[in-house]
Every structure is written in structure tokens, then in C-alpha cells.
Write an enzyme that holds these catalytic residues in place. Structure first.
Site, PDB file in Angstrom:
ATOM      1  N   LYS A  56       0.878  -1.183   0.000  1.00 56.43           N
ATOM      2  CA  LYS A  56       0.000   0.000   0.000  1.00 56.43           C
ATOM      3  C   LYS A  56       0.909   1.225   0.000  1.00 56.43           C
ATOM      4  O   LYS A  56       1.443   1.621   1.022  1.00 56.43           O
ATOM      5  CB  LYS A  56      -0.885  -0.026   1.264  1.00 56.43           C
ATOM      6  CG  LYS A  56      -2.223   0.684   1.133  1.00 56.43           C
ATOM      7  CD  LYS A  56      -2.132   2.181   0.901  1.00 56.43           C
ATOM      8  CE  LYS A  56      -1.828   2.951   2.166  1.00 56.43           C
ATOM      9  NZ  LYS A  56      -1.573   4.395   1.860  1.00 56.43           N
ATOM     10  N   GLY A  85       6.553   4.819   8.714  1.00 59.74           N
ATOM     11  CA  GLY A  85       5.813   6.081   8.736  1.00 59.74           C
ATOM     12  C   GLY A  85       5.914   6.744  10.090  1.00 59.74           C
ATOM     13  O   GLY A  85       6.882   6.522  10.828  1.00 59.74           O
ATOM     14  N   SER A  86       4.898   7.517  10.439  1.00 58.55           N
ATOM     15  CA  SER A  86       4.945   8.281  11.690  1.00 58.55           C
ATOM     16  C   SER A  86       4.629   7.391  12.894  1.00 58.55           C
ATOM     17  O   SER A  86       3.963   6.362  12.761  1.00 58.55           O
ATOM     18  CB  SER A  86       3.935   9.426  11.631  1.00 58.55           C
ATOM     19  OG  SER A  86       2.618   8.902  11.626  1.00 58.55           O
ATOM     20  N   GLY A 134       1.926   4.400  13.548  1.00 59.33           N
ATOM     21  CA  GLY A 134       2.471   3.148  14.096  1.00 59.33           C
ATOM     22  C   GLY A 134       1.633   2.637  15.262  1.00 59.33           C
ATOM     23  O   GLY A 134       1.345   1.445  15.363  1.00 59.33           O
ATOM     24  N   GLU A 137       9.001   0.830  11.411  1.00 55.02           N
ATOM     25  CA  GLU A 137      10.148   1.714  11.202  1.00 55.02           C
ATOM     26  C   GLU A 137       9.587   3.125  11.246  1.00 55.02           C
ATOM     27  O   GLU A 137       8.948   3.574  10.294  1.00 55.02           O
ATOM     28  CB  GLU A 137      10.815   1.371   9.867  1.00 55.02           C
ATOM     29  CG  GLU A 137      12.261   1.787   9.825  1.00 55.02           C
ATOM     30  CD  GLU A 137      12.423   3.200   9.343  1.00 55.02           C
ATOM     31  OE1 GLU A 137      12.408   4.114  10.212  1.00 55.02           O
ATOM     32  OE2 GLU A 137      12.546   3.407   8.134  1.00 55.02           O
ATOM     33  N   CYS A 162      13.654   9.692   7.942  1.00 49.56           N
ATOM     34  CA  CYS A 162      13.344   9.320   9.330  1.00 49.56           C
ATOM     35  C   CYS A 162      14.536   9.467  10.254  1.00 49.56           C
ATOM     36  O   CYS A 162      14.388   9.827  11.410  1.00 49.56           O
ATOM     37  CB  CYS A 162      12.803   7.895   9.356  1.00 49.56           C
ATOM     38  SG  CYS A 162      13.808   6.759   8.400  1.00 49.56           S
ATOM     39  N   GLU A 169       9.483  15.714  15.826  1.00 51.38           N
ATOM     40  CA  GLU A 169       9.945  15.460  14.458  1.00 51.38           C
ATOM     41  C   GLU A 169       9.319  16.495  13.521  1.00 51.38           C
ATOM     42  O   GLU A 169       8.097  16.586  13.432  1.00 51.38           O
ATOM     43  CB  GLU A 169       9.558  14.046  14.029  1.00 51.38           C
ATOM     44  CG  GLU A 169      10.045  13.706  12.637  1.00 51.38           C
ATOM     45  CD  GLU A 169       9.861  12.242  12.267  1.00 51.38           C
ATOM     46  OE1 GLU A 169       8.743  11.724  12.387  1.00 51.38           O
ATOM     47  OE2 GLU A 169      10.858  11.620  11.847  1.00 51.38           O
TER      48      GLU A 169
HETATM   49  P1  NAI Z   1       1.739   8.533   7.976  1.00 50.54           P
HETATM   50  O1  NAI Z   1       2.384   7.708   9.027  1.00 50.54           O
HETATM   51  O2  NAI Z   1       0.334   8.980   8.209  1.00 50.54           O
HETATM   52  O3  NAI Z   1       1.755   7.754   6.575  1.00 50.54           O
HETATM   53  C1  NAI Z   1       2.592   6.671   6.260  1.00 50.54           C
HETATM   54  C2  NAI Z   1       1.781   5.575   5.585  1.00 50.54           C
HETATM   55  O4  NAI Z   1       0.795   5.089   6.491  1.00 50.54           O
HETATM   56  C3  NAI Z   1       1.014   6.024   4.343  1.00 50.54           C
HETATM   57  O5  NAI Z   1       1.001   4.983   3.389  1.00 50.54           O
HETATM   58  C4  NAI Z   1      -0.386   6.243   4.876  1.00 50.54           C
HETATM   59  O6  NAI Z   1      -1.373   6.119   3.886  1.00 50.54           O
HETATM   60  C5  NAI Z   1      -0.493   5.125   5.890  1.00 50.54           C
HETATM   61  N1  NAI Z   1      -1.490   5.337   6.933  1.00 50.54           N
HETATM   62  C6  NAI Z   1      -1.936   6.510   7.452  1.00 50.54           C
HETATM   63  N2  NAI Z   1      -2.866   6.289   8.394  1.00 50.54           N
HETATM   64  C7  NAI Z   1      -3.036   4.949   8.484  1.00 50.54           C
HETATM   65  C8  NAI Z   1      -3.860   4.104   9.284  1.00 50.54           C
HETATM   66  N3  NAI Z   1      -4.708   4.602  10.183  1.00 50.54           N
HETATM   67  N4  NAI Z   1      -3.752   2.766   9.123  1.00 50.54           N
HETATM   68  C9  NAI Z   1      -2.880   2.250   8.237  1.00 50.54           C
HETATM   69  N5  NAI Z   1      -2.090   3.009   7.442  1.00 50.54           N
HETATM   70  C10 NAI Z   1      -2.161   4.343   7.564  1.00 50.54           C
HETATM   71  O7  NAI Z   1       2.656   9.789   7.739  1.00 50.54           O
HETATM   72  P2  NAI Z   1       2.286  11.134   6.942  1.00 50.54           P
HETATM   73  O8  NAI Z   1       0.894  11.589   7.320  1.00 50.54           O
HETATM   74  O9  NAI Z   1       2.561  10.906   5.524  1.00 50.54           O
HETATM   75  O10 NAI Z   1       3.360  12.157   7.553  1.00 50.54           O
HETATM   76  C11 NAI Z   1       3.154  12.808   8.800  1.00 50.54           C
HETATM   77  C12 NAI Z   1       4.445  12.869   9.593  1.00 50.54           C
HETATM   78  O11 NAI Z   1       4.886  11.560   9.894  1.00 50.54           O
HETATM   79  C13 NAI Z   1       5.625  13.496   8.891  1.00 50.54           C
HETATM   80  O12 NAI Z   1       5.634  14.877   8.977  1.00 50.54           O
HETATM   81  C14 NAI Z   1       6.778  12.868   9.623  1.00 50.54           C
HETATM   82  O13 NAI Z   1       7.012  13.550  10.834  1.00 50.54           O
HETATM   83  C15 NAI Z   1       6.292  11.485   9.918  1.00 50.54           C
HETATM   84  N6  NAI Z   1       6.753  10.509   8.902  1.00 50.54           N
HETATM   85  C16 NAI Z   1       7.811   9.710   9.184  1.00 50.54           C
HETATM   86  C17 NAI Z   1       8.294   8.846   8.228  1.00 50.54           C
HETATM   87  C18 NAI Z   1       9.442   7.970   8.483  1.00 50.54           C
HETATM   88  O14 NAI Z   1      10.098   7.522   7.544  1.00 50.54           O
HETATM   89  N7  NAI Z   1       9.728   7.635   9.710  1.00 50.54           N
HETATM   90  C19 NAI Z   1       7.704   8.765   6.888  1.00 50.54           C
HETATM   91  C20 NAI Z   1       6.559   9.606   6.705  1.00 50.54           C
HETATM   92  C21 NAI Z   1       6.132  10.439   7.682  1.00 50.54           C
END
Ligand code: NAI
Ligand code: MG
Length: 498
Positions: A191, A244-245, A249, A266, A300, A401
């Protein structure tokens, strides 16, 4: 983004103006709901493509296909054949590297000067996992039972894997999930992030061409709250691999409790990067700058808390700020650009929000600090590399972050003090130490509570070396032998003879 945004001129073979469909069971399908969403170029605001928007129903279809493949034909494919498929896939990724890396640049903004360098990593990951496909093995174990009882272990694929990835490195983070899954004999539903679904779809096409059988790799774009959440709670999914965030997580862990599926996480960080006065400053200045500014800070493990020994603090922070002004910001399709836009309006609001919080808290911006809107930049989400001096540990810009090109520079006096302060965070992903003193390097390498410590370098990565988090940066490791274990179950077999 609005539906009225201009269409991008056709300049990439994958952007042919047609609807980008999802890959389920080896077929390219529209969403069951018929819904679509748009993928936007964050440098220009242009629509790149309409993409089929998967939701719970499509996730159901993909999980069924992945389950059929896992229990059926894929379970009979020998390690040697899985290796051959992965090697073929690696060759195709290599041959299509320009297309793939340019698509990353168009879809999420990272400049070509960065994405082009990901070719080596992408191909390397696949070749590493190809090698591992034939290196997996159980063990024979001596037991102390009376009589002749023989015991050994089998390593078996965990099953159907839901892989949920963010937008900051679509090419490599897709392969970081697909590689170990295929090597171990699992099947996958990938996804992609709603902000950057295109490269994962192109990878799906190349995987089919490489001979990955129907249902073994499914790619279902869609939103997190719908498609992502459906995958995380699905009773037919055996493991979720998430990047992701930490907020998401936590939701994934809760959703996983329905069937107690296995989870690896991660997540984010607020990584310390520690510069001693005895460091080689010629390499520490650009090193500390790029530890944050690479990918516009959307990494990250970015070294965003820059601890600098007090006696060089003013000089060092001024030099990092000067260096940051030499980095060309702009549309990353221009090969001379070093810093592209942020990925979305949401991230722009978030990062500029933190820039004003930093000023309100009393931090002093030595460079950057505001959105760039000159000329064409007004159409994209550009912010310059920013160095905040006079940062205190308790400021929000030193704790949270930001995920943008923002350094929070903090002075320190001695090694014990800086170690305590470096560890004073809920995260534990990356960390950096710049020193010529091997004693200091070893002490901090032991003392820092984080999954990676980089000494006199930052962000070094290799498919063979494990990467992952302590504390709220998550659990599980990617890369290395540990990564394969995350996709395997261990079965003990007992045989009484005689
Ligand atoms: P996010 O964690 O919401 O998105 C990452 C992935 O998770 C995307 O594919 C999203 O569609 C999916 N996702 C979102 N909500 C979900 C749920 N309830 N159940 C299952 N999957 C879900 O991160 P987002 O909104 O893109 O970014 C927000 C903040 O998160 C950023 O500003 C940053 O601080 C952090 N982040 C950290 C990352 C890392 O590599 N550690 C990567 C992306 C974001
Ligand atoms: Mg989100």
C-alpha cells in the site's frame, strides 16, 4: 489538490494520460468503488496522473489473491527459482533506473541529484535478498531428552504480508518490503503512500515482467485511513511491515490486535548529531548539514538535533549556515538542484509552522526560516535549508519530528552531559558523532540509545547492515539477516526413533 490544477506535459513514459490501475492477482484493475485520486508534482502543483483509489473492498480482493498464491503455486517455488526471479527483477530495475528515479522526482519532489543515486541502493537491495533466498536454513539442535529423540527447526515464510510505506523514498522503501517477502516465500500487498503512488505501480509492472507470479505481489494505492487501516486489521494478513509516523504506528499496533498479526515498525526520530571541537570540520560541516538537508529533511533518521561543543559552537553553526546557502533549491528535475520541494501542502504547513514556533520560542534562524515563493517556486512547496541557533533542549523544535530541512543547533560542554541530553528523547533511530578521538567515538557508540550510530559520516546504509529503531522509533530491523527473520516463522520438529 484541486481538480483544476494543470496537467503535466507528457515527458515520462509512465505518464501516458491513462488511469493508473491497481495490481491485484496479476491484473490491472480499477477500484471496486470506481473512485480515483490525483497524484501531484509538488514542484509545480501539476497533476501527474489519476490513480485508482483502493479501499477495504480492494484490500479484500488483494488479500484473497495473496492467500491463494501463498498456499498454492508460490509455496512450491523453490528457493533457487525465487532467487532467479529476484535477480531478473533487479536487472529490470537497473535497466529502468532512469525511469524509476525520475518518477520518484516527479511524484514526491526529491531532486534527480538524489534519486539517481538510489539506483545502486535499489538494485543492491534486490540482489542482496536474491542471495539470501538460497541461504535460509533451520538448525539441528541437541536436546537432553532420554532415548533417541531428534530435534530440528524449519524456517517457514510467515505468510501474507501487508506493506505500508510513506512517500519519502517510494522506490527504495517499496523494495525494502518486497525483497525480503519474495526471498522468504511470502506474498505481499503493498500500500503506497497517497502522496506518491506512481513508482510502486511501475515496480509492480516490472515485477510481473520479471516473472513474479500473479497474486505474489499486489499493489493497492489508496488513503491510509481506508486502504491502510483495512490492511492493518485484516484477519487474512499474517504480518504488517510499516514505515511512517509513530502516531500511525500506534494505530497499526492496535489494529493488529484483531488477529495478533506480527508487526514491524520503522518510525520517526529526532536523531542527535554530535560534533566535538577535535573533529575534522572540513567534513563535519557538510556532513552535519546534509544529515538534515538531504531529501529536504524528509528522512526518518535525519540528524536534526545538532549538538556542537561550546568552544566551536558559533564558528561551526555559522559555517553550516553558510554551506546551506550554497545548496541550490528548486524543481528537482533540474540536475543541478540539490534541494527539492516538500511533498505536499500538508507538509509545507507543518514545516513552516515549526519555523514560526522556533522563532516564538526564541531560537535564532541563521539561514532560511521561511517559505520560498519567488517566481515559479510559488507553485510548489519550497522551503530553504534552515539552521536555528540558540536552541534549548526543552523547545518543541528540539523535541518533535519536523520532517523538513530544519537544524536545531544546541551547544554542549562535555561528553557525559551530551550523552545524557542526546538520549533525552522518546525516539532512538539514528545518531552521529564527529571526532578524531577514538575513545569518545567508542563511548558514545555504546552509550547512545539508537539503532544506528554513524561516526564521521551520516546516513551510511547497506543491504547487509541492519537498520531500525529503539524506543518510539519502532521495532524490528530492515536489511541484514535480522530482516529475513522478520518474515519467517520458526517451527520445531521432534522425531522419536528406535
Ligand atoms: P503517515 O504515518 O500517516 O503515513 C505513512 C503511511 O501510512 C502512508 O502509506 C499512509 O497512507 C499510511 N497510513 C496513514 N494512516 C493509516 C492508518 N490509520 N492505518 C494504516 N495506514 C495508515 O505519515 P504522513 O501523514 O505521511 O506524515 C506525517 C508525519 O509523519 C511526517 O511529517 C513525519 O514527521 C512522519 N513521517 C515519518 C516517516 C518515516 O520515515 N519515519 C515517513 C513519513 C512520515
Ligand atoms: Mg497521512
Amino acid at each position: 489538490m484541486t481538480a483544476h490544477a494543470p496537467r503535466a506535459p507528457a515527458r515520462h513514459p509512465f505518464l501516458d494520460g491513462k488511469l493508473k490501475r491497481m495490481l491485484i492477482d496479476g491484473k490491472w484493475l480499477e477500484a471496486a468503488s470506481g473512485k480515483t485520486f490525483q497524484s501531484i508534482n509538488p514542484a509545480t502543483g501539476e497533476v501527474l496522473a489519476d490513480v485508482a483509489e483502493g479501499d477495504a473492498e480492494d484490500i479484500d480482493r488483494a488479500v484473497e489473491a495473496a492467500r491463494r498464491a501463498f498456499e498454492g503455486p508460490w509455496s512450491k517455488v523453490k528457493p533457487f527459482e525465487r532467487q532467479a526471479i529476484l535477480l531478473k527483477f533487479a536487472d529490470l530495475v537497473d535497466q529502468h533506473a532512469d525511469e524509476l528515479t525520475e518518477l520518484d522526482t516527479l511524484d514526491m519532489g526529491a531532486p534527480l541529484s538524489r534519486t539517481r543515486n538510489m539506483r545502486r541502493r535499489a538494485v543492491g537491495l534486490l540482489r542482496y535478498y536474491a542471495g539470501m533466498a538460497t541461504a535460509l536454513h533451520g538448525e539441528t539442535i541437541e536436546n537432553s531428552l532420554p532415548g533417541d529423540v531428534f530435534s530440528y527447526t524449519l524456517k517457514e515464510p510467515v505468510g501474507v504480508v501487508g506493506a505500508i510505506i510513506p512517500w519519502n523514498a517510494p522506490l527504495t522503501s517499496s523494495l525494502w518490503k518486497i525483497g525480503p517477502a519474495l526471498a522468504t516465500g511470502c506474498t505481499v500487498i503493498l500500500k503506497p503512500a497517497e502522496e506518491a503512488p506512481l513508482t510502486p505501480l511501475l515496480l509492480g509492472q516490472l515485477a510481473l515482467e520479471a516473472g513474479v507470479p500473479p497474486g505474489v505481489l499486489n499493489v493497492v494505492p489508496g488513503y491510509g485511513e481506508t486502504a491502510g487501516a483495512a490492511l492493518a486489521k485484516h484477519m487474512g494478513v499474517d504480518k504488517v511491515a510499516f514505515t511512517g509516523s509513530h502516531f500511525t504506528g500506534q494505530k497499526i499496533v492496535q489494529a493488529s490486535s484483531f488477529n495478533l498479526k506480527r508487526v514491524s515498525l520503522e518510525l520517526g526520530g529526532k536523531s542527535p548529531d554530535i560534533v566535538f571541537a577535535d573533529a575534522d570540520l572540513e567534513s563535519a560541516v557538510p556532513g552535519a548539514a546534509m544529515a538534515v538537508f538531504a531529501n529536504s529533511g524528509q528522512i526518518c533518521s535525519a540528524g536534526t538535533r545538532l549538538f556542537v561543543e561550546r568552544k566551536i559552537y558559533d564558528e561551526f553553526t555559522a559555517r553550516v549556515a553558510e554551506f546551506s546557502k550554497t545548496l541550490r533549491v528548486g524543481n528537482g528535475i533540474d540536475p543541478d538542484v540539490m534541494i527539492g520541494p516538500l511533498v505536499s501542502q500538508e507538509q509545507l504547513d507543518r514545516v513552516t509552522g515549526y519555523m514560526s514556533i522556533g522563532r516564538q520560542e526564541g531560537a535564532n534562524p541563521l539561514s532560511g526560516g521561511e517559505r520560498m515563493t519567488d517566481g515559479d517556486m510559488a507553485k510548489g512547496y519550497f522551503v530553504p535549508p534552515t539552521v536555528f541557533a540558540n536552541v534549548r533542549d526543552d523547545m518543541r523544535i528540539a523535541q518533535e519530528e519536523i520532517f523538513g530541512p530544519v537544524i536545531s543547533a544546541i551547544p554542549f560542554t562535555d561528553i557525559d552531559e551530551v550523552l545524557g541530553r542526546a538520549n533525552n528523547t522518546m525516539f532512538g533511530l539514528g545518531s552521529g558523532v564527529w571526532t578524531r578521538d577514538v575513545n569518545k567515538a567508542h563511548r558514545l557508540a555504546r552509550g547512545i540509545r539508537a539503532g544506528s550510530v554513524w561516526v564521521n559520516c551520516y546516513q551510511a546504509m547497506d543491504p547487509a547492515v541492519p537498520f531500525g529503531g529503539y524506543k518510539m522509533s519502532g521495532y524490528g530491523r530492515e536489511s541484514g539477516i535480522q530482516h529475513l527473520e522478520e518474515y519467517l516463522n520458526v517451527k520445531a520438529v521432534w522425531i522419536k526413533t528406535g
